[in-house]
Design a protein around this motif. Structure first.
Motif, PDB file in Angstrom:
ATOM      1  N   ASP A 284      86.304  73.447  82.515  1.00 44.72           N
ATOM      2  CA  ASP A 284      86.064  73.230  81.093  1.00 44.72           C
ATOM      3  C   ASP A 284      84.736  73.820  80.637  1.00 44.72           C
ATOM      4  N   LEU A 285      84.153  74.692  81.433  1.00 42.03           N
ATOM      5  CA  LEU A 285      82.903  75.362  81.066  1.00 42.03           C
ATOM      6  C   LEU A 285      83.177  76.818  80.704  1.00 42.03           C
TER       7      LEU A 285
ATOM      8  N   GLN B 245      80.970  73.637  76.640  1.00 44.59           N
ATOM      9  CA  GLN B 245      81.877  72.750  77.367  1.00 44.59           C
ATOM     10  C   GLN B 245      82.974  72.278  76.430  1.00 44.59           C
TER      11      GLN B 245
ATOM     12  N   GLN C  31      83.336  68.907  73.965  1.00 44.22           N
ATOM     13  CA  GLN C  31      81.972  68.496  73.655  1.00 44.22           C
ATOM     14  C   GLN C  31      81.852  68.421  72.141  1.00 44.22           C
TER      15      GLN C  31
ATOM     16  N   SER D 203      79.395  74.301  88.701  1.00 40.57           N
ATOM     17  CA  SER D 203      78.664  74.335  87.430  1.00 40.57           C
ATOM     18  C   SER D 203      77.376  75.144  87.556  1.00 40.57           C
TER      19      SER D 203
END
Length: 128
Positions: free
Chosen positions: A55-56, A73, A76, A104
């Motif tokens: 999800d980054l 992200q 967010q 990450s």
């Protein structure tokens, strides 16, 4: 829109403005636009790199006078929003020309850093 699978993708087109288009699909729907991210004005000749990890989303904007890497992200700031987690800027030539991510941890390439001669540069690791 239903929950997106891991098949989310991003495309970027640069023409004075760095726009990132995030597409996704579900089992019931074909590819569709989820979100567009406007990273602002960029000088002509700027290079934009994208890298996904779960999800980054990392957007690297680089040029001869330096570059910026922006970490987004998913979810967010709301459902299907791609909020900014943070960013880093360096004045190293072409900082962000290349980017790779493990977990990450982004590894950001700067082929013009160090001024040690041709074919030199640096790779910097960052923690989210």
């Amino acid at each position: 829109m239903k929950h997106l699978s891991s098949r989310t993708r991003a495309l970027c087109f640069t023409c004075c403005t760095a726009l990132v288009f995030v597409y996704g699909r579900t089992m019931a729907q074909p590819w569709s636009l989820v979100r567009s991210l406007d990273e602002g004005l960029v000088p002509e000749g700027t290079h934009v790199s994208l890298e996904f990890q779960g999800d980054l989303l990392f957007v690297a904007i680089s040029g001869p006078s330096g570059g910026t890497v922006i970490a987004h992200q998913r979810h967010q700031g709301g459902l299907e929003q791609w909020g900014v987690l943070g960013s880093v800027h360096r004045d190293d030539p072409w900082f962000g020309r290349s980017i790779a991510v493990h977990g990450s941890t982004p590894a950001v390439g700067s082929p013009g850093a160090g001024s040690a001669g041709p074919f030199t540069g640096e790779t910097r690791l960052y923690t989210i």
